[in-house]
Design a protein around this motif. Structure first.
Motif, PDB file in Angstrom:
ATOM      1  N   PHE A  10       2.374  -1.765   0.911  1.00 24.58           N
ATOM      2  CA  PHE A  10       3.754  -1.314   1.103  1.00 24.58           C
ATOM      3  C   PHE A  10       3.872   0.183   1.391  1.00 24.58           C
ATOM      4  CE2 PHE A  10       4.166  -5.163  -1.499  1.00 24.58           C
ATOM      5  CZ  PHE A  10       5.073  -5.873  -0.739  1.00 24.58           C
ATOM      6  N   LEU A  11       2.749   0.870   1.510  1.00 15.28           N
ATOM      7  CA  LEU A  11       2.776   2.327   1.673  1.00 15.28           C
ATOM      8  C   LEU A  11       3.634   2.777   2.848  1.00 15.28           C
ATOM      9  CD1 LEU A  11       1.773   5.142   0.855  1.00 15.28           C
ATOM     10  CD2 LEU A  11      -0.234   4.749   2.313  1.00 15.28           C
ATOM     11  N   GLU A  12       3.510   2.104   3.984  1.00 18.85           N
ATOM     12  CA  GLU A  12       4.226   2.541   5.180  1.00 18.85           C
ATOM     13  C   GLU A  12       5.741   2.436   5.028  1.00 18.85           C
ATOM     14  OE1 GLU A  12       2.760   0.494   8.569  1.00 18.85           O
ATOM     15  OE2 GLU A  12       0.787   1.463   8.523  1.00 18.85           O
ATOM     16  N   ARG A  13       6.207   1.628   4.108  1.00 20.81           N
ATOM     17  CA  ARG A  13       7.650   1.486   3.897  1.00 20.81           C
ATOM     18  C   ARG A  13       8.185   2.484   2.872  1.00 20.81           C
ATOM     19  NH1 ARG A  13       8.458  -5.000   2.975  1.00 20.81           N
ATOM     20  NH2 ARG A  13       6.656  -5.728   4.184  1.00 20.81           N
ATOM     21  N   MET A  14       7.288   3.077   2.103  1.00 22.89           N
ATOM     22  CA  MET A  14       7.713   3.956   1.019  1.00 22.89           C
ATOM     23  C   MET A  14       8.024   5.350   1.555  1.00 22.89           C
ATOM     24  SD  MET A  14       4.944   2.657  -1.834  1.00 22.89           S
ATOM     25  CE  MET A  14       5.523   3.735  -3.151  1.00 22.89           C
ATOM     26  N   THR A  15       9.113   5.922   1.094  1.00 23.35           N
ATOM     27  CA  THR A  15       9.540   7.232   1.584  1.00 23.35           C
ATOM     28  C   THR A  15       9.168   8.367   0.637  1.00 23.35           C
ATOM     29  OG1 THR A  15      11.710   6.940   0.548  1.00 23.35           O
ATOM     30  CG2 THR A  15      11.477   6.230   2.843  1.00 23.35           C
ATOM     31  N   HIS A  65       4.889  10.579  -5.600  1.00 20.37           N
ATOM     32  CA  HIS A  65       4.058   9.768  -6.483  1.00 20.37           C
ATOM     33  C   HIS A  65       2.676  10.399  -6.646  1.00 20.37           C
ATOM     34  CE1 HIS A  65       2.360   6.159  -8.340  1.00 20.37           C
ATOM     35  NE2 HIS A  65       1.342   6.300  -7.521  1.00 20.37           N
ATOM     36  N   VAL A  66       2.065  10.774  -5.534  1.00 19.88           N
ATOM     37  CA  VAL A  66       0.748  11.389  -5.591  1.00 19.88           C
ATOM     38  C   VAL A  66       0.835  12.781  -6.211  1.00 19.88           C
ATOM     39  CG1 VAL A  66      -1.224  12.174  -4.222  1.00 19.88           C
ATOM     40  CG2 VAL A  66      -0.058  10.040  -3.624  1.00 19.88           C
ATOM     41  N   GLY A  67       1.925  13.488  -5.928  1.00 19.78           N
ATOM     42  CA  GLY A  67       2.093  14.824  -6.481  1.00 19.78           C
ATOM     43  C   GLY A  67       2.184  14.839  -7.990  1.00 19.78           C
ATOM     44  N   GLU A  68       2.615  13.724  -8.585  1.00 18.54           N
ATOM     45  CA  GLU A  68       2.689  13.632 -10.044  1.00 18.54           C
ATOM     46  C   GLU A  68       1.315  13.760 -10.692  1.00 18.54           C
ATOM     47  OE1 GLU A  68       4.562   9.922 -10.785  1.00 18.54           O
ATOM     48  OE2 GLU A  68       6.532  10.571 -10.084  1.00 18.54           O
ATOM     49  N   HIS A  69       0.279  13.494  -9.925  1.00 16.79           N
ATOM     50  CA  HIS A  69      -1.072  13.589 -10.475  1.00 16.79           C
ATOM     51  C   HIS A  69      -1.379  14.990 -10.990  1.00 16.79           C
ATOM     52  CE1 HIS A  69      -2.394  10.003  -7.762  1.00 16.79           C
ATOM     53  NE2 HIS A  69      -1.874   9.594  -8.895  1.00 16.79           N
ATOM     54  N   SER A  70      -0.903  15.982 -10.275  1.00 13.48           N
ATOM     55  CA  SER A  70      -1.183  17.362 -10.661  1.00 13.48           C
ATOM     56  C   SER A  70      -0.629  17.658 -12.053  1.00 13.48           C
ATOM     57  CB  SER A  70      -0.594  18.333  -9.634  1.00 13.48           C
ATOM     58  OG  SER A  70      -0.791  19.672 -10.034  1.00 13.48           O
ATOM     59  N   GLY A  71       0.617  17.261 -12.303  1.00 16.89           N
ATOM     60  CA  GLY A  71       1.211  17.490 -13.605  1.00 16.89           C
ATOM     61  C   GLY A  71       0.484  16.760 -14.712  1.00 16.89           C
ATOM     62  N   LEU A  72       0.046  15.539 -14.414  1.00 16.66           N
ATOM     63  CA  LEU A  72      -0.704  14.768 -15.393  1.00 16.66           C
ATOM     64  C   LEU A  72      -2.028  15.444 -15.732  1.00 16.66           C
ATOM     65  CD1 LEU A  72      -1.272  12.231 -17.083  1.00 16.66           C
ATOM     66  CD2 LEU A  72      -2.106  11.132 -14.991  1.00 16.66           C
ATOM     67  N   LEU A  73      -2.746  15.848 -14.705  1.00 19.26           N
ATOM     68  CA  LEU A  73      -4.048  16.476 -14.923  1.00 19.26           C
ATOM     69  C   LEU A  73      -3.905  17.794 -15.690  1.00 19.26           C
ATOM     70  CD1 LEU A  73      -5.596  15.804 -11.407  1.00 19.26           C
ATOM     71  CD2 LEU A  73      -6.300  14.740 -13.561  1.00 19.26           C
ATOM     72  N   ARG A  74      -2.870  18.552 -15.382  1.00 18.94           N
ATOM     73  CA  ARG A  74      -2.675  19.834 -16.076  1.00 18.94           C
ATOM     74  C   ARG A  74      -2.288  19.610 -17.537  1.00 18.94           C
ATOM     75  NH1 ARG A  74      -3.386  23.652 -12.504  1.00 18.94           N
ATOM     76  NH2 ARG A  74      -2.845  23.280 -10.310  1.00 18.94           N
ATOM     77  N   GLY A 120       7.484   4.537 -12.356  1.00 15.99           N
ATOM     78  CA  GLY A 120       7.974   5.005 -11.072  1.00 15.99           C
ATOM     79  C   GLY A 120       7.332   4.287  -9.903  1.00 15.99           C
ATOM     80  N   PHE A 121       6.050   3.971 -10.033  1.00 16.55           N
ATOM     81  CA  PHE A 121       5.354   3.236  -8.972  1.00 16.55           C
ATOM     82  C   PHE A 121       5.978   1.855  -8.794  1.00 16.55           C
ATOM     83  CE2 PHE A 121       1.984   0.076  -8.016  1.00 16.55           C
ATOM     84  CZ  PHE A 121       1.728   0.452  -6.701  1.00 16.55           C
ATOM     85  N   GLU A 122       6.208   1.139  -9.879  1.00 10.20           N
ATOM     86  CA  GLU A 122       6.795  -0.183  -9.766  1.00 10.20           C
ATOM     87  C   GLU A 122       8.172  -0.119  -9.127  1.00 10.20           C
ATOM     88  OE1 GLU A 122       7.828  -4.167 -12.408  1.00 10.20           O
ATOM     89  OE2 GLU A 122       7.214  -2.327 -13.432  1.00 10.20           O
ATOM     90  N   LYS A 123       8.987   0.853  -9.542  1.00 11.24           N
ATOM     91  CA  LYS A 123      10.322   0.991  -8.971  1.00 11.24           C
ATOM     92  C   LYS A 123      10.265   1.311  -7.476  1.00 11.24           C
ATOM     93  CE  LYS A 123      12.787   2.463 -13.162  1.00 11.24           C
ATOM     94  NZ  LYS A 123      13.514   3.596 -13.806  1.00 11.24           N
ATOM     95  N   ALA A 124       9.310   2.176  -7.086  1.00  4.72           N
ATOM     96  CA  ALA A 124       9.188   2.570  -5.679  1.00  4.72           C
ATOM     97  C   ALA A 124       8.807   1.375  -4.807  1.00  4.72           C
ATOM     98  CB  ALA A 124       8.165   3.688  -5.540  1.00  4.72           C
ATOM     99  N   VAL A 125       7.928   0.532  -5.303  1.00  5.46           N
ATOM    100  CA  VAL A 125       7.531  -0.634  -4.536  1.00  5.46           C
ATOM    101  C   VAL A 125       8.680  -1.622  -4.434  1.00  5.46           C
ATOM    102  CG1 VAL A 125       6.002  -2.641  -4.490  1.00  5.46           C
ATOM    103  CG2 VAL A 125       5.069  -0.413  -5.083  1.00  5.46           C
ATOM    104  N   ARG A 126       9.342  -1.874  -5.537  1.00  2.00           N
ATOM    105  CA  ARG A 126      10.437  -2.844  -5.526  1.00  2.00           C
ATOM    106  C   ARG A 126      11.582  -2.398  -4.621  1.00  2.00           C
ATOM    107  NH1 ARG A 126       9.549  -6.946  -8.613  1.00  2.00           N
ATOM    108  NH2 ARG A 126       8.160  -6.807 -10.416  1.00  2.00           N
ATOM    109  N   ALA A 127      11.709  -1.086  -4.445  1.00  3.55           N
ATOM    110  CA  ALA A 127      12.785  -0.559  -3.608  1.00  3.55           C
ATOM    111  C   ALA A 127      12.591  -0.882  -2.130  1.00  3.55           C
ATOM    112  CB  ALA A 127      12.902   0.950  -3.800  1.00  3.55           C
ATOM    113  N   VAL A 128      11.359  -1.180  -1.738  1.00  2.48           N
ATOM    114  CA  VAL A 128      11.088  -1.424  -0.321  1.00  2.48           C
ATOM    115  C   VAL A 128      10.716  -2.873  -0.035  1.00  2.48           C
ATOM    116  CG1 VAL A 128      10.380   0.947   0.060  1.00  2.48           C
ATOM    117  CG2 VAL A 128       8.649  -0.747  -0.539  1.00  2.48           C
ATOM    118  N   VAL A 129      10.678  -3.682  -1.061  1.00  2.00           N
ATOM    119  CA  VAL A 129      10.312  -5.103  -0.845  1.00  2.00           C
ATOM    120  C   VAL A 129      11.516  -5.862  -0.265  1.00  2.00           C
ATOM    121  CG1 VAL A 129       9.702  -7.242  -1.995  1.00  2.00           C
ATOM    122  CG2 VAL A 129       8.597  -5.110  -2.678  1.00  2.00           C
TER     123      VAL A 129
END
Length: 221
Positions: free
Chosen positions: A173-178, A183-192, A212-221
């Motif tokens: 579903f990546l191509e449909r997600m805006t 989502h990927v940027g959240e990784h930085s905060g987690l790692l820090r 947030g990942f589940e919500k993002a996917v459901r938003a484009v299904v």
């Protein structure tokens, strides 16, 4: 551009391990599409191994729910069913925060420094310029780094299995997600948060990340 992380395995204990990792990667990234018949002869040829290691790998991948075998029909890549997302998220929302907290509380100073350095690298990457495969490899690399830092091999193995299933859904579903860059940027905060031993923050960010990942996917299904 900042160099992509190396998510390959440096060593393999056996040819079956090599085949397992390679085939798993193709299944996760949908290079072997869902519901596709698995040609073990072609796989063995492409991986430059015999059919026996490939068959051993496929048995392990069936346990991972990435392939399924039918008597007299053969082995197939499992389908990607959006109804599975709730089940996968139900497990990840409990275990991802646990891994993040454990990493923040128990990882060595050297490991924490590596996670902080990984956060620095992520901050230098323009996520929207990345193709699907390198983007997914960043995602996989970060999650696996956190799982390893948690220091519990059983927790790590379980999370890898369910993150693999979630990644297949992400790829589909990546191509449909805006907002995939957020989502990927959240990784930085987690790692820090982990790197600074802020266990409560790490736990919260990890939980919010899964939700947030589940919500993002459901938003484009």
């Amino acid at each position: 551009m900042t160099a992509l992380p190396d998510v390959s395995e440096p060593q393999f204990a056996s040819l079956a391990d090599k085949a397992y990792m390679a085939i798993r990667d193709r299944l996760i990234m949908l290079d072997i599409p869902p519901m596709t018949a698995i040609d073990d002869v072609a796989l063995a040829r492409s991986l430059e191994v015999g059919r026996t290691p490939v068959r051993e790998a496929l048995k392990r991948l069936e346990i991972d729910r990435l392939v399924i075998s039918y008597p007299r029909r053969g082995t197939f890549a499992t389908g990607v069913d959006i109804t599975d997302l709730a089940y996968i998220s139900e497990i990840r929302v409990q275990l991802e925060p646990l891994a993040a907290r454990r990493a923040a509380e128990t990882a060595s100073a050297a490991t924490l420094a590596e996670l902080t350095e990984l956060a620095d690298r992520i901050d230098k990457v323009d996520v929207r310029t990345l193709e699907r495969d390198p983007l997914m490899r960043w995602d996989l690399h970060v999650h696996r780094a956190v799982y390893a830092a948690a220091g519990n091999p059983h927790l790590e193995d379980t999370l890898i299995r369910y993150d693999n299933l979630a990644t297949r859904i992400f790829c589909l579903f990546l191509e449909r997600m805006t907002n995939f860059d957020a989502h990927v940027g959240e990784h930085s905060g987690l790692l820090r948060a982990i790197g600074e031993r802020r266990a409560d923050d790490a736990e919260r960010i990890a939980r919010d990340h899964v939700i947030g990942f589940e919500k993002a996917v459901r938003a484009v299904v």
